[in-house]
Design a protein around this motif. Structure first.
Motif, PDB file in Angstrom:
ATOM      1  N   GLY A  74       0.750  -1.223  -0.076  1.00  0.00           N
ATOM      2  CA  GLY A  74      -0.068   0.276   0.042  1.00  0.00           C
ATOM      3  C   GLY A  74       1.017   1.417   0.026  1.00  0.00           C
ATOM      4  N   LEU A 107       2.446   1.629  -3.394  1.00  0.00           N
ATOM      5  CA  LEU A 107       1.515   2.322  -4.255  1.00  0.00           C
ATOM      6  C   LEU A 107       1.688   3.860  -4.246  1.00  0.00           C
ATOM      7  N   LYS A 108       1.677   4.358  -2.945  1.00  0.00           N
ATOM      8  CA  LYS A 108       1.836   5.784  -2.859  1.00  0.00           C
ATOM      9  C   LYS A 108       3.189   6.442  -3.552  1.00  0.00           C
ATOM     10  N   ILE A 124      -1.369   5.455 -11.386  1.00  0.00           N
ATOM     11  CA  ILE A 124      -2.041   4.523 -10.331  1.00  0.00           C
ATOM     12  C   ILE A 124      -3.592   5.215 -10.494  1.00  0.00           C
ATOM     13  N   GLN A 183      -6.965   6.277  -9.174  1.00  0.00           N
ATOM     14  CA  GLN A 183      -7.335   6.532  -7.546  1.00  0.00           C
ATOM     15  C   GLN A 183      -8.984   6.333  -7.534  1.00  0.00           C
ATOM     16  N   VAL A 241      -7.416   4.055  -4.323  1.00  0.00           N
ATOM     17  CA  VAL A 241      -6.874   2.794  -4.317  1.00  0.00           C
ATOM     18  C   VAL A 241      -7.793   2.069  -3.231  1.00  0.00           C
ATOM     19  N   HIS A 242      -8.158   0.805  -3.441  1.00  0.00           N
ATOM     20  CA  HIS A 242      -9.088   0.153  -2.312  1.00  0.00           C
ATOM     21  C   HIS A 242      -8.305  -1.259  -1.902  1.00  0.00           C
ATOM     22  N   HIS A 243      -8.309  -1.635  -0.547  1.00  0.00           N
ATOM     23  CA  HIS A 243      -8.064  -2.671  -0.178  1.00  0.00           C
ATOM     24  C   HIS A 243      -9.164  -3.598   0.293  1.00  0.00           C
TER      25      HIS A 243
END
Length: 521
Positions: free
Chosen positions: A103, A106-107, A116, A118, A120-122
């Protein structure tokens, strides 16, 4: 590890019906026969230490059995063979830590030119399923290894009937009696629940449950300041959950306290909330199914409350000895900790009964030490070896978002043992190259080397906070185990550009009062 019933539904063969071998003396009626024990070695507990000991003993052609049974957690979680580390410890923990690191990556990636989309979801369930599947494959692997090495496996809960006999009960209540010349207790520990907090056991979970949750724990309160607490809170924050740590006193008790403070500072700066000098008094379930926690704030001397989806207790671990019946056979334990008292050869107060791993008094609660101690014990019992386990300079790592690896003495322990005038501490604040383009804050990236001050300057301890701390500390641990000195470290050529090379360039002492920030290369 004396723990959870496997969901294999297997029923081990009962041994109690086997006729005892009678000697000639017994046959002519001169009294009971001296009984021949069925196994050369019986290991109670199928965790890291127990399995290592059993497999090593089997290599010597001995007849070996392993007993393993996982008592369900208060929330009903069960798992398979392999003990804490495999099922509810190091393995799932490191995988979930990795999920959180991805995570962060990714940032960072956007600074390095990656587009990437947006937001971003886990998805917890995808991660959990993958982790749980891997753990189940390890359970199976352990079963196969025991079979290959001809170690008999009993999925039963054991208790001593006498010093050579263990009575085992299956999940269905069927009894098995097992006798052995030598018995090793390796049942490990389980997380503690506070006994004085209403609703704690009823509504709270522990690390035994967290890794087996099917759905996201949501807004989570983690109670405790142990490494288990900080590691779990760290990865929960990292995957985007609202996470709070409540700690009564100091973080990472037993570790170097300067390093511990840096670890928690970094966690705070990345979004984990801390309730310091607070202790919970009750947990209640609201109509919404949320949990309302009431706690006492010692600094403000007042009561406070908030509601959470999950409350996780990480307030220490207790040895799993309750059902073993140790008092009856005379195995001495420490009345305060409940742990088994052993000597340097892992022997208990009863001849031929030994103990290894987390259940033993005064030993580090670490998987690799249990494995090493278990193997060495088997070699001494069956392989003409006299080598004892050396518990000095054991390296370890705390897998918090910014990892902390160490080997040897903390600064406090070194000062206590040798006096502050006889200690030299070399230290540095450094910036990992990877952090530069990503513009990540490196305020807590720090290392220190604790040395004796005399001419040779032997290294007593090395502490490192930064990325991949375990990988960094592992190699240096060999040097320190071999008695490395500060001048030898300075002659070691660093690998550029790495974080580990900064260890080979440490030159500022704390005593000098100079700025320890690394500039340039």
């Amino acid at each position: 590890r004396l723990s959870a019933p496997q969901s294999t539904g297997e029923s081990p063969p009962s041994l109690s019906h086997r006729p005892r071998r009678r000697t000639r003396a017994a046959a002519v009626g001169t009294g009971p026969s001296p009984r021949k024990n069925e196994y050369d070695l019986l290991v109670i507990g199928g965790g890291s230490g127990g399995l290592a000991c059993a497999k090593e003993a089997a290599q010597f052609g001995r007849k070996v059995a392993v007993l393993d049974y996982v008592e369900p957690s208060p929330q009903g979680t069960i798992w398979g063979l392999g003990g804490t580390c495999v099922n509810v410890g190091c393995i799932p923990k490191k995988l979930m830590h990795q999920a959180a690191l991805l995570g962060s990556a990714l940032k960072d990636a956007q600074h390095y030119g990656w587009n990437i989309s947006q937001p971003v979801h886990h998805t917890w369930s995808v991660m959990a399923q993958a982790v749980q599947n891997y753990v189940k494959s390890l359970n199976w692997g352990h079963r196969v290894q025991l079979q290959d090495k001809k170690v008999k496996y009993f999925n039963v809960k054991g208790s001593f009937a006498d010093p050579h006999t263990v009575r085992g009960l299956t999940k269905a209540g069927k009894e098995t009696v097992i006798t052995a010349d030598n018995i090793v207790i390796a049942t490990g520990g389980r997380p503690k629940y506070p006994t004085d907090i209403a609703g704690a056991r009823e509504y709270g979970i522990t690390s035994d449950d967290l890794f087996w949750l099917k759905e996201s724990p949501g807004k989570t309160l983690v109670v405790g300041a142990s490494y288990v607490s900080l590691e779990c809170a760290g990865f929960l924050t990292g995957i985007g959950l609202d996470t709070t740590v409540m700690m009564r006193s100091i973080p990472l008790r037993g570790f170097d306290q300067q390093m511990a403070s840096l670890v928690t500072e970094h966690m705070e700066s990345y979004g984990t909330k801390f309730l310091k000098r607070c202790f919970p008094t009750k947990v209640e379930k609201l109509k919404s199914n949320r949990l309302q926690v009431t706690w006492k704030n010692a600094d403000l001397n007042k009561e406070e409350t908030d509601s959470f989806d999950t409350v996780m207790w990480a307030v220490g671990r207790a040895p799993d000895t309750k059902t073993l019946n140790l008092e009856t056979i005379g195995v001495k334990t420490n009345s305060e900790t409940g742990k088994i008292i052993v000597d340097a050869s892992e022997a208990t107060s009863v001849p031929h009964i030994y103990a290894v791993g987390d259940i033993t008094e005064g030993r580090p609660e670490l998987t690799p030490t249990a494995i090493a101690a278990g193997k060495l014990l088997a070699q001494r019992l069956f392989g003409q070896s006299s080598e004892l386990m050396d518990y000095d300079n054991v390296p370890t790592t705390v897998f918090t978002p910014l990892e902390y690896g160490c080997v040897g003495l903390s600064e406090e322990a070194a000062v206590q043992r040798h006096g502050s005038d006889n200690i030299e501490v070399y230290h540095a604040y450094y910036k990992p190259l990877e952090f530069t383009v990503a513009e990540r804050d490196a305020a807590q990236c720090y290392m220190k080397m604790v040395c004796l001050r005399e001419r040779e300057q032997r290294i007593l301890g090395l502490h490192f906070i930064g990325p991949n701390a375990g990988e960094v500390i592992q190699g240096f641990a060999l040097g320190i185990k071999c008695g490395a000195t500060y001048p030898q470290m300075m002659k070691t050529v660093g690998i550029h550009p790495t974080c580990a090379e900064e260890v080979t360039k440490l030159h500022i002492t704390k005593r000098s009062g100079l700025d320890a920030t690394v500039t340039g290369c």
